[in-house]
Design an enzyme around this catalytic site. Structure first.
Site, PDB file in Angstrom:
ATOM      1  N   LYS A  26      31.588  26.787   7.294  1.00 58.74           N
ATOM      2  CA  LYS A  26      30.191  26.553   7.335  1.00 58.74           C
ATOM      3  C   LYS A  26      29.689  26.494   5.967  1.00 58.74           C
ATOM      4  O   LYS A  26      28.839  25.608   5.447  1.00 58.74           O
ATOM      5  CB  LYS A  26      29.337  27.754   8.005  1.00 58.74           C
ATOM      6  CG  LYS A  26      29.777  27.777   9.450  1.00 58.74           C
ATOM      7  CD  LYS A  26      29.062  28.782  10.176  1.00 58.74           C
ATOM      8  CE  LYS A  26      29.480  30.245   9.917  1.00 58.74           C
ATOM      9  NZ  LYS A  26      30.625  30.837  10.126  1.00 58.74           N
ATOM     10  N   ARG A  84      22.920  33.708  14.698  1.00 63.13           N
ATOM     11  CA  ARG A  84      24.421  34.360  15.268  1.00 63.13           C
ATOM     12  C   ARG A  84      24.109  34.960  16.609  1.00 63.13           C
ATOM     13  O   ARG A  84      25.205  35.659  17.174  1.00 63.13           O
ATOM     14  CB  ARG A  84      24.739  35.219  14.227  1.00 63.13           C
ATOM     15  CG  ARG A  84      26.053  34.695  13.471  1.00 63.13           C
ATOM     16  CD  ARG A  84      26.491  35.782  12.490  1.00 63.13           C
ATOM     17  NE  ARG A  84      27.785  35.537  11.902  1.00 63.13           N
ATOM     18  CZ  ARG A  84      27.964  35.092  11.029  1.00 63.13           C
ATOM     19  NH1 ARG A  84      27.031  34.424  10.154  1.00 63.13           N
ATOM     20  NH2 ARG A  84      29.310  34.954  10.226  1.00 63.13           N
ATOM     21  N   ARG A  86      41.608  33.367   1.858  1.00 65.12           N
ATOM     22  CA  ARG A  86      40.264  33.573   0.646  1.00 65.12           C
ATOM     23  C   ARG A  86      40.350  35.075   0.360  1.00 65.12           C
ATOM     24  O   ARG A  86      39.995  35.245  -0.642  1.00 65.12           O
ATOM     25  CB  ARG A  86      39.125  33.293   1.579  1.00 65.12           C
ATOM     26  CG  ARG A  86      37.981  33.443   0.890  1.00 65.12           C
ATOM     27  CD  ARG A  86      36.609  32.935   1.508  1.00 65.12           C
ATOM     28  NE  ARG A  86      36.282  33.492   2.795  1.00 65.12           N
ATOM     29  CZ  ARG A  86      35.399  33.354   3.551  1.00 65.12           C
ATOM     30  NH1 ARG A  86      34.485  32.426   3.216  1.00 65.12           N
ATOM     31  NH2 ARG A  86      34.949  34.197   4.364  1.00 65.12           N
ATOM     32  N   ARG A 116      36.415  40.274  -0.742  1.00 67.61           N
ATOM     33  CA  ARG A 116      35.697  40.667   0.309  1.00 67.61           C
ATOM     34  C   ARG A 116      36.372  41.652   1.298  1.00 67.61           C
ATOM     35  O   ARG A 116      37.570  41.192   1.726  1.00 67.61           O
ATOM     36  CB  ARG A 116      35.094  39.331   1.061  1.00 67.61           C
ATOM     37  CG  ARG A 116      33.941  38.754   0.297  1.00 67.61           C
ATOM     38  CD  ARG A 116      33.478  37.536   1.368  1.00 67.61           C
ATOM     39  NE  ARG A 116      33.573  37.844   2.472  1.00 67.61           N
ATOM     40  CZ  ARG A 116      32.775  36.606   3.353  1.00 67.61           C
ATOM     41  NH1 ARG A 116      32.510  35.560   3.021  1.00 67.61           N
ATOM     42  NH2 ARG A 116      32.577  36.807   4.762  1.00 67.61           N
ATOM     43  N   ARG A 163      35.880  40.227  14.032  1.00 68.20           N
ATOM     44  CA  ARG A 163      34.689  39.405  13.623  1.00 68.20           C
ATOM     45  C   ARG A 163      34.978  37.962  14.548  1.00 68.20           C
ATOM     46  O   ARG A 163      33.833  37.538  15.006  1.00 68.20           O
ATOM     47  CB  ARG A 163      34.841  38.870  11.953  1.00 68.20           C
ATOM     48  CG  ARG A 163      34.417  39.699  10.908  1.00 68.20           C
ATOM     49  CD  ARG A 163      35.176  39.301   9.717  1.00 68.20           C
ATOM     50  NE  ARG A 163      34.419  38.099   9.211  1.00 68.20           N
ATOM     51  CZ  ARG A 163      35.004  37.651   7.914  1.00 68.20           C
ATOM     52  NH1 ARG A 163      35.979  38.194   7.509  1.00 68.20           N
ATOM     53  NH2 ARG A 163      34.286  36.562   7.719  1.00 68.20           N
TER      54      ARG A 163
END
Ligand code: B4P
Length: 190
Positions: free
Chosen positions: A14, A89, A128, A134, A146
């Site tokens: 996204k 969401r 990532r 993160r 998640r």
């Protein structure tokens, strides 16, 4: 006014595709993930509350993200349109967004959903995580949490837009450029 919801599970691309949409269509990018990470890096009370949940892979409460989006809409009154990235969401967020836009005589033009397999999502996020710093990208268990949050709470948001005939699904696997070409074709029909 072009108001696009970019939808999909964590790691679907996204944020990646939003950057390309901004360049091509001059829209304002509203990413609740980026806004929350901004609050965290500034050490605000909201950021401290959000960090605990995000690090565990859990969604932040609806009222927090709805308030952030409302402020951003108010501070961009002359925008040509918006890309909503990672928002709504939950169905409650989708209802709130419709109401916010209606109060500004506007509406969502369409939702574009990126479809990617769970295995590929996990692979992308772990990759990532190697340099993003993160916490929610670093741990396979948090990534699975998640994806579960997405399946339980976020996936039903697609039906909300299907019922309004505003839903289009796009294959989110392949090169970033070829995915964007498909998204652009859909965007130009809206
Ligand atoms: P977000 O910040 O929204 O992030 P995301 O879902 O992890 O990523 P995205 O789909 O944007 O993937 P990206 O392009 O970066 O959410 C983080 C957390 O914030 C949530 O878990 C939640 O706690 C909280 N939150 C945010 N919004 C909320 C809301 N509305 N309500 C409640 N809580 C909220 O791509 C990922 C990786 O894949 C990148 O490394 C990218 O380079 C790569 N990639 C992209 N496209 C690719 C392709 N085609 N091929 C290969 N790799 C690709």
């Amino acid at each position: 006014m072009l108001n696009l919801v970019l939808f999909g599970p964590p790691g679907a691309g996204k944020g990646t595709q939003s950057q390309k949409l901004i360049e091509k269509y001059g829209l304002i990018h509203l990413s609740t993930g980026d806004l929350l990470r901004g609050e965290i890096s500034q050490g605000t009370a909201l950021g401290l509350e959000a960090k605990k949940l995000m690090d565990e892979g859990i969604l932040v409460p609806d009222h927090v993200v709805i308030g952030m989006i409302s402020n951003k809409l108010d501070s961009n009154k002359d925008a040509r349109g918006f890309i909503f990235d990672g928002f709504p969401r939950t169905v409650a967020q989708a209802i709130a967004l419709d109401e916010l836009l209606k109060s500004k005589n506007s509406a969502i033009s369409g939702m574009i959903a990126l479809e990617v397999s769970d295995t590929e999502l996990e692979h992308r996020l772990l990759l990532r995580g190697k340099d993003s710093g993160r916490a929610d990208d670093a741990n396979p268990e948090v990534i699975r949490k998640r994806i579960k949050e997405y399946n339980d709470k976020t996936a039903p948001v697609a039906d909300f837009y299907k019922n309004q005939n505003k839903f289009t699904s796009v294959n989110g696997s392949g090169s970033k450029e070829s995915i964007f070409d498909t998204i652009a074709v859909v965007t130009e029909t809206l």
